[in-house]
Design a protein around this motif. Sequence first.
Motif, PDB file in Angstrom:
ATOM      1  N   VAL A  73       0.835  -1.202   0.000  1.00 35.28           N
ATOM      2  CA  VAL A  73       0.000   0.000   0.000  1.00 35.28           C
ATOM      3  C   VAL A  73       0.871   1.254   0.000  1.00 35.28           C
ATOM      4  CG1 VAL A  73      -1.731   1.327   1.271  1.00 35.28           C
ATOM      5  CG2 VAL A  73      -1.948  -1.164   1.104  1.00 35.28           C
ATOM      6  N   SER A  74       1.839   1.298   0.909  1.00 33.42           N
ATOM      7  CA  SER A  74       2.738   2.452   0.981  1.00 33.42           C
ATOM      8  C   SER A  74       3.531   2.608  -0.312  1.00 33.42           C
ATOM      9  CB  SER A  74       3.684   2.300   2.172  1.00 33.42           C
ATOM     10  OG  SER A  74       4.563   3.398   2.258  1.00 33.42           O
ATOM     11  N   GLU A  75       3.961   1.486  -0.893  1.00 34.55           N
ATOM     12  CA  GLU A  75       4.715   1.539  -2.148  1.00 34.55           C
ATOM     13  C   GLU A  75       3.859   2.113  -3.277  1.00 34.55           C
ATOM     14  OE1 GLU A  75       6.549  -2.113  -3.247  1.00 34.55           O
ATOM     15  OE2 GLU A  75       7.337  -2.513  -1.229  1.00 34.55           O
ATOM     16  N   ILE A  76       2.588   1.732  -3.333  1.00 34.71           N
ATOM     17  CA  ILE A  76       1.682   2.240  -4.366  1.00 34.71           C
ATOM     18  C   ILE A  76       1.519   3.751  -4.241  1.00 34.71           C
ATOM     19  CG2 ILE A  76      -0.738   2.239  -5.117  1.00 34.71           C
ATOM     20  CD1 ILE A  76      -0.782  -0.773  -4.472  1.00 34.71           C
ATOM     21  N   TYR A  77       1.306   4.237  -3.009  1.00 38.57           N
ATOM     22  CA  TYR A  77       1.166   5.678  -2.781  1.00 38.57           C
ATOM     23  C   TYR A  77       2.436   6.417  -3.203  1.00 38.57           C
ATOM     24  CZ  TYR A  77      -3.356   6.011  -0.403  1.00 38.57           C
ATOM     25  OH  TYR A  77      -4.698   6.032  -0.119  1.00 38.57           O
ATOM     26  N   ASN A  78       3.588   5.881  -2.784  1.00 33.38           N
ATOM     27  CA  ASN A  78       4.859   6.550  -3.090  1.00 33.38           C
ATOM     28  C   ASN A  78       5.099   6.655  -4.593  1.00 33.38           C
ATOM     29  OD1 ASN A  78       5.566   7.037  -0.416  1.00 33.38           O
ATOM     30  ND2 ASN A  78       6.601   5.050  -0.187  1.00 33.38           N
ATOM     31  N   LYS A  79       4.793   5.571  -5.322  1.00 27.90           N
ATOM     32  CA  LYS A  79       4.999   5.582  -6.771  1.00 27.90           C
ATOM     33  C   LYS A  79       4.079   6.592  -7.455  1.00 27.90           C
ATOM     34  CE  LYS A  79       6.761   0.848  -7.287  1.00 27.90           C
ATOM     35  NZ  LYS A  79       8.101   1.287  -7.754  1.00 27.90           N
ATOM     36  N   CYS A  80       2.805   6.604  -7.032  1.00 33.91           N
ATOM     37  CA  CYS A  80       1.853   7.542  -7.639  1.00 33.91           C
ATOM     38  C   CYS A  80       2.267   8.985  -7.380  1.00 33.91           C
ATOM     39  CB  CYS A  80       0.446   7.298  -7.089  1.00 33.91           C
ATOM     40  SG  CYS A  80      -0.366   5.845  -7.775  1.00 33.91           S
ATOM     41  N   LEU A  81       2.673   9.283  -6.141  1.00 36.51           N
ATOM     42  CA  LEU A  81       3.051  10.650  -5.786  1.00 36.51           C
ATOM     43  C   LEU A  81       4.358  11.083  -6.439  1.00 36.51           C
ATOM     44  CD1 LEU A  81       2.046  10.620  -2.000  1.00 36.51           C
ATOM     45  CD2 LEU A  81       0.887  11.835  -3.853  1.00 36.51           C
TER      46      LEU A  81
END
Length: 505
Positions: free
Chosen positions: A177-185
């Motif tokens: 979940v954190s990885e997905i947010y970081n990539k999108c941002l």
Amino acid sequence: MTKNAVIYARFSSDKQREESIDGQIRECRAFAEANEINIINTYIDRAMSARTDQRPSFLQMVKDSAKHLFDYVIVYQLDRFSRSRYDSAIYKHRLKKNGVKVLSAKENIKDDPSGILLESVIEGMAEYYSAELSQKVKRGMTENLLEGKWIGGIVPFGYELTSENKLAISPATGHLVSEIYNKCLSGVKTTDILSKLNSLGIKTQRGCNFTRNSLNRILKNQIYTGTFTWAGTSYPDYAPALITQEQYTAMQNLFESRKRKSNTARRVSPQYALTGKIYCGTCGLPMTGYCGKSHTGTTYYYYQCSSKNNKSEKAARSQIACDAKNISRDKLEKLVLDTTISILKNKDAVKCIADQCMTIQKAELEHKPAEQLRLESQIKEIEKRLKNSVKAVENGLISQTITNNIETYEKQLTELNAQLDGLKLETHIIPITEEAVIYYLNQLTERANKKDGYSLDTFDDFIRRVVVTGKRVDIYYNYTAVPNILENPAVKMLRGSSEDYLVTR
């Protein structure tokens, strides 16, 4: 704007085959194509009766409607949705509150004519009858939330449930979940993120490949900060946090900026209230919403025959070349609306409609499901055997076999009566009086005197089908025609586009 829809398909017994489901889906997709509706998901219940609402995929579909991802539920026929008139009204009402309409691919109506009027009354009164239940449910869910317990539904991606029914971080997916947010941002493209997740074999909580919608559900879910919001109240520390509040806020700001850009570029597309009910009288194909601008920049809204739509495969296969003209959306919808109001302001017409509702309700109340008849027959047979056994004992014929039989029969009767009581409770229909029907219909028409006025959606349940042939408009209603009181269809004439008024034929 293209509307989204889901398909709901069901067969009711093990004797029906998978081909039954395939056929339903095929017809629903053809209907969607003809009406330029985009299918985004399919819900299927196998060997499930429509007399009950205890159907997993059906309940999931209703729950998913609250996410506002689709505008329609398309079924092959309305009996696939529900055969319980009360359940049908309740769930259609719930879907309607979420902005979702039920469409039938084959019938192009909502139910049999008089029955739908009864359903409309039940639907209109459903909120009143469910108010107390709603309060009880809300109290129970609030208690669970205060205790940090999961209140039901699909567990969010990245979490799993503990033995105490609380959310815990999933060792397998929590870190993603954190990885997905970081990539999108950080600017990584959505398509690249989806490609990576699917190439690694990572599945959503539904066991499906990731799509843009499933990814957005993660990126818009506040629960990943540890806070859960329900009924306007936030519950901090409800779950272990997988991201920071700063990450979540930044992501929502990014969505908002994309939305503003999208709205600037997107053409305005209005609602077309007759979608799924309006047909071309020239060639028989459905008519669909269409808008365009004149040389002066004015936007005009029409209904046009779907044979003229781009990539209309059905028209191409049938070699249909329809010469029907486009019809002004506003004029046509006003004609249908005014005609409907005129009918419902006629006291004799309302009385006839109420009488038809009572006739249908009487048949519904007298109808016994096959399962109820089976149980009653079984109970009658066991009672007869028990009576004969007791009579034998009274006549002095005592044996261990007879004693055992009496105990067995009594136990069977207790179980069968419990099953029968449960079935009666499930299939119970709330009686509606004729006065209640008349009152409800009068309340609809009284809204015409209020400031906000009518909308065609208010009378959706009364209108079955609209057929446009040139300037002639045939409006079919969900009631049976009564000479000199109720016409069905009501035939009206629509004046040419150069005139700004309508006349009745």
